[in-house]
Design a protein around this motif. Structure first.
Motif, short mmCIF file in Angstrom:
data_model
loop_
_atom_site.label_atom_id
_atom_site.label_comp_id
_atom_site.label_asym_id
_atom_site.label_seq_id
_atom_site.Cartn_x
_atom_site.Cartn_y
_atom_site.Cartn_z
N LEU A 96 28.44 -72.06 170.47
CA LEU A 96 29.33 -70.98 170.21
C LEU A 96 29.55 -70.29 168.72
CD1 LEU A 96 30.12 -69.47 172.90
CD2 LEU A 96 32.13 -70.51 172.96
N PRO A 97 30.10 -71.18 167.93
CA PRO A 97 30.41 -70.62 166.71
C PRO A 97 29.44 -70.02 166.12
CG PRO A 97 31.28 -72.88 166.79
CD PRO A 97 30.59 -72.63 168.02
N LEU A 98 28.23 -70.55 166.06
CA LEU A 98 26.88 -69.76 165.45
C LEU A 98 26.53 -68.84 166.01
CD1 LEU A 98 25.03 -73.41 164.52
CD2 LEU A 98 25.95 -71.53 163.01
N LEU A 99 26.70 -68.40 167.44
CA LEU A 99 26.22 -67.28 168.18
C LEU A 99 27.04 -66.18 168.23
CD1 LEU A 99 24.37 -68.79 171.15
CD2 LEU A 99 23.27 -67.60 169.20
N ALA A 100 28.50 -66.69 167.67
CA ALA A 100 29.74 -65.56 167.83
C ALA A 100 29.40 -64.19 167.30
CB ALA A 100 31.05 -66.08 167.34
N ASN A 101 29.00 -64.30 165.98
CA ASN A 101 28.70 -62.92 165.31
C ASN A 101 27.67 -62.25 166.04
OD1 ASN A 101 28.96 -61.01 163.62
ND2 ASN A 101 27.87 -62.08 161.83
N LEU A 102 26.58 -63.04 166.19
CA LEU A 102 25.60 -62.22 166.87
C LEU A 102 26.00 -61.41 168.39
CD1 LEU A 102 22.27 -61.59 167.52
CD2 LEU A 102 22.04 -63.56 168.45
N GLN B 86 17.83 -77.64 164.89
CA GLN B 86 17.85 -78.98 165.84
C GLN B 86 18.81 -79.71 164.96
OE1 GLN B 86 16.57 -77.65 168.73
NE2 GLN B 86 17.77 -79.58 169.50
N GLU B 87 18.65 -80.04 163.94
CA GLU B 87 19.60 -81.19 163.16
C GLU B 87 21.06 -80.96 163.63
OE1 GLU B 87 17.58 -79.10 160.91
OE2 GLU B 87 15.79 -80.47 161.66
N LEU B 88 21.32 -79.78 163.75
CA LEU B 88 22.93 -79.62 164.09
C LEU B 88 23.47 -80.27 165.30
CD1 LEU B 88 23.81 -76.02 162.78
CD2 LEU B 88 24.46 -78.15 162.11
N TYR B 89 22.60 -80.17 166.45
CA TYR B 89 22.57 -80.88 167.41
C TYR B 89 22.41 -82.36 167.67
CZ TYR B 89 22.57 -76.22 169.75
OH TYR B 89 22.78 -74.66 169.89
N GLU B 90 21.72 -82.84 166.70
CA GLU B 90 21.50 -84.20 166.77
C GLU B 90 22.62 -84.87 165.96
OE1 GLU B 90 17.73 -84.54 164.65
OE2 GLU B 90 16.46 -83.82 166.46
N ALA C 286 25.55 -83.66 166.17
CA ALA C 286 26.62 -83.50 167.20
C ALA C 286 26.49 -84.62 167.95
CB ALA C 286 26.71 -81.95 167.88
N LYS C 287 25.29 -84.78 168.30
CA LYS C 287 24.89 -85.94 169.31
C LYS C 287 25.65 -87.26 168.96
CE LYS C 287 21.25 -85.70 172.78
NZ LYS C 287 19.81 -85.55 172.93
N VAL C 288 25.06 -87.60 167.46
CA VAL C 288 25.79 -88.62 167.02
C VAL C 288 27.28 -88.82 166.81
CG1 VAL C 288 25.90 -89.85 164.79
CG2 VAL C 288 23.72 -88.86 165.33
N ASP C 289 27.79 -87.73 166.81
CA ASP C 289 29.24 -87.77 166.86
C ASP C 289 29.70 -87.75 168.17
OD1 ASP C 289 29.39 -87.64 164.11
OD2 ASP C 289 29.33 -85.44 163.89
N GLY C 290 29.12 -87.86 169.13
CA GLY C 290 29.42 -88.05 170.67
C GLY C 290 29.59 -86.77 171.28
N ALA C 291 28.88 -85.56 170.99
CA ALA C 291 29.11 -84.32 171.71
C ALA C 291 27.95 -84.14 172.51
CB ALA C 291 29.43 -83.26 170.59
N THR C 292 28.20 -83.93 173.88
CA THR C 292 27.07 -83.56 174.64
C THR C 292 27.61 -82.48 175.53
OG1 THR C 292 28.11 -85.32 176.39
CG2 THR C 292 26.09 -86.03 174.89
N LEU D 160 28.63 -79.60 177.47
CA LEU D 160 29.61 -78.58 177.18
C LEU D 160 30.29 -78.76 175.62
CD1 LEU D 160 30.82 -76.24 178.97
CD2 LEU D 160 32.95 -77.62 179.10
N LYS D 161 30.50 -79.93 175.43
CA LYS D 161 30.89 -79.85 173.78
C LYS D 161 30.07 -79.37 172.89
CE LYS D 161 34.42 -83.55 174.09
NZ LYS D 161 34.53 -85.41 173.81
N GLN D 162 28.84 -79.71 173.07
CA GLN D 162 27.68 -79.15 172.14
C GLN D 162 27.85 -77.73 172.22
OE1 GLN D 162 23.79 -80.41 172.75
NE2 GLN D 162 24.07 -82.34 171.76
N PHE D 163 27.90 -77.13 173.24
CA PHE D 163 28.11 -75.69 173.60
C PHE D 163 29.09 -74.84 172.80
CE2 PHE D 163 29.23 -71.91 175.89
CZ PHE D 163 28.10 -70.97 175.58
#
Lengths: 296, 305
Positions: free
Chosen positions: B219-225, B197-201, B203-209, B211-214
């Motif tokens: 997406l990069p973390l799910l790509a391999n799966l 969850q920290e990754l999303y937090e 990203a949020k701090v950096d201003g990503a919400t 679609l950008k979060q996705f």
């Protein structure tokens, strides 16, 4: 944590923030409604037809005109010539399922114990053989399998089906057992060995109890696999008494006069046990499946 | 076995022992016997029910003339097109929707949890009953789909399964998606849940919400799966017999067979097992690379989420 929250929620809210949240929630509810319709339509159809009388099937109703549970009674009491051996066939399905679970768990747990706990030389060959089997589609082997079963003298014998289901369930089981086994420290085995336990005692008293969650997950998987499988049962079982329910059901479908309400009632009776098993062991099974999937 | 022992006879005892050691590994005497005994059941199953049928199948389908006959057959040509469409459309639409829906099911709230319980039902219910049900739903005269179309819009629905090849094939693909999407949604959902969850937090701090979060986190973390799921699902779908067999039954006029059903038809309805095996084996050029890639991926890489 609090710093993060401060940043996440600006002090001055934008005026349309509330409205956007309500809109999102509404869109989600709409999507949920669509999903419910999409998911339940075929299942609703099954239940609807099962509750209709024979004459009501061939109408344009989307709701049973006079719902009655007669079809279920016919199925349970074997009161139609196609359903003559229903409970016998149901018993065959249960027997195949139980035997598949037992042999899958026994064979796969022994093999994974040997490979990953005793570290037998060249064990990777076995792991690879299992992985390869997992990736070969079962239906592609059906034709040679059928002829081989005839030559083994297992035609029309439920044990041929047990052999098939075990063959196609063990690779996945080995895969999961090896993944799960990594979380059990090998020192336990070593300690037991020093205390004088034989390899079999280590397997039976230490390995198996600790593997219980994985055994439950894989057992459920094997049971559902055996219960769901159709092609091999259709090819290998042709006698009414050795047949299983799905084969009888498909025979029903191909007959000239299809009593759809009886057929759907049979289908529902047949579908209830796996659904119950599935929901009972859902948590564990999902964990097992995702272990295999996520570790991908 | 015999050649090995002859070979060993000419060697000094110490070398023989080390050869034996190399084979047994670090296990001693009775331990090695136990380890071997634990392996034997699986090895027996593998030899009797996998290796032997595969070898026998290869032998059955070894004549080149069978393939020439197949490639000339218009039904086979249609079947290949159907199989490719089935794989490309079925697998990808299913997995893409599953990816999106797995994000939806990450939402909090009791009704989302309840909905997930309903949503996995197609996967929990055995294939055969539901496919028979769908088959009847699509009946042009009395099926539920056309009844609903008539009640709502007063239009006569088409004969889904018995008039046009494309309608029937489309029905097969949609049924396939209905049946298999829940399973892959659950897999992808588990993949998403494993993302810290920290990754999303952060990203949020950096201003990503939204679609950008996705795009930049999920997406990069799910790509391999996602790639593993696609390959695995392609193989499973290639061997899928039930869907095409029970929804369209290969009809109308044998135009919606896929390789798995055509092989069975050739072998058992036409009583030509060699031809059936050949039809199935013609999928090998697609299957072998997939299997090789997957064996590498499943064995070596662990998706680090």
């Amino acid at each position: 944590m609090s710093a993060v929250l401060l940043h996440a929620e600006p002090v001055r809210r934008r005026p349309n923030y509330r409205r956007r949240r309500i809109l999102t929630e509404a869109a989600c509810l709409a999507l949920g409604a669509v999903l419910v319709f999409w998911t339940l339509a075929p299942i609703y159809n099954m239940v609807m037809v099962a509750f209709e009388s024979h004459n009501d099937i061939f109408t344009n109703d989307v709701w049973p005109a006079q719902p009655s549970a007669d079809s279920f009674w016919i199925v349970i009491s074997q009161g139609y010539w196609y359903l003559e051996y229903f409970w016998h066939q149901f018993g065959n399905s249960v027997y195949i399922g139980v035997m598949t679970v037992f042999f899958t768990l026994a064979i796969a747990s022994m093999a994974s114990f040997s490979v990953s706990r005793m570290r037998i030389r060249n064990g990777w060959l076995l792991t690879n053989a299992a992985l390869l089997t997992y990736l070969v589609p079962a239906s592609f082997l059906a034709i040679p399998f059928y002829r081989i079963m005839q030559s083994y003298g297992l035609g029309n014998n439920v044990w041929s089906i047990v052999a098939v289901e075990v063959t196609f369930a063990t690779p996945y089981a080995i895969f999961i057992f090896q993944q799960y086994g990594r979380s059990i420290p090998i020192e336990l085995d070593e300690a037991a060995r020093i205390d004088g336990a034989s390899p079999f005692q280590v397997y039976f008293r230490i390995y198996l109890p600790l593997m219980a969650p994985a055994l439950v997950a894989v057992g459920t998987y094997a049971l559902l696999l055996a219960w769901n499988e159709y092609l091999y049962q259709f090819l290998l079982l042709s006698d009414k008494r050795s047949m299983t329910v799905p084969v009888a059901l498909a025979q029903f479908l191909n007959s000239d006069e299809s009593p759809w309400n009886y057929m759907m009632a049979t289908a529902i009776v047949y579908a209830i046990p796996p659904v119950v098993v599935y929901y009972l062991f859902r948590g564990r099974m999902t964990a097992g499946l995702t272990m295999g999937g996520v570790k991908g | 076995m015999t050649t090995a022992s002859v070979f060993e006879l000419g060697r000094p005892a110490s070398a023989r022992r080390s050869l034996l050691r190399a084979w047994r590994g670090s296990l001693q005497g009775s331990e090695f016997a136990w380890a071997l005994a634990f392996c034997i059941p699986y090895v027996a199953v593998f030899v009797a029910f996998v290796a032997f049928p595969v070898a026998y199948g290869l032998w059955l389908g070894h004549q080149p003339s069978l393939y020439l006959e197949l490639f000339d057959d218009p039904i086979y040509q249609q079947t290949v097109v159907n199989t490719i469409l089935y794989l490309v459309i079925g697998v990808n639409v299913k997995l893409f929707l599953a990816l999106l829906l797995s994000g939806f099911f990450m939402r909090r709230g009791w009704w989302v949890k309840g909905l997930l319980m309903i949503y996995v039902l197609p996967w929990a219910v055995p294939a055969l009953p539901t496919f028979i049900s769908i088959h009847w739903m699509l009946n042009s005269q009395w099926g539920l789909v056309n009844n609903v179309l008539w009640d709502l819009f007063q239009i006569d629905g088409p004969g889904w399964l018995d008039t046009s090849r494309w309608l029937a094939l489309g029905s097969v693909i949609v049924s396939y998606i209905w049946k298999n999407m829940p399973f892959w949604t659950v897999i992808l959902l588990a993949g998403r849940m494993a993302i810290p969850q920290e990754l999303y937090e952060a990203a949020k701090v950096d201003g990503a919400t939204g679609l950008k979060q996705f795009v930049h986190v999920s997406l990069p973390l799910l790509a391999n799966l996602y790639v593993v799921c696609t390959l695995l699902s392609t193989i499973f779908t290639l061997g899928d017999f039930n869907t095409a067999y029970f929804i369209s039954g290969g009809g109308p006029a044998l135009s919606t067979h896929v390789l798995a059903t055509l092989g069975i038809r050739d072998a058992f309805e036409l009583a030509r097992p060699q031809l059936g095996v050949a039809a199935v084996m013609s999928a090998l050029p697609l299957m072998i690379p997939l299997v090789l890639i997957l064996m590498r991926k499943l064995r070596t890489s662990e998706v680090q989420l």
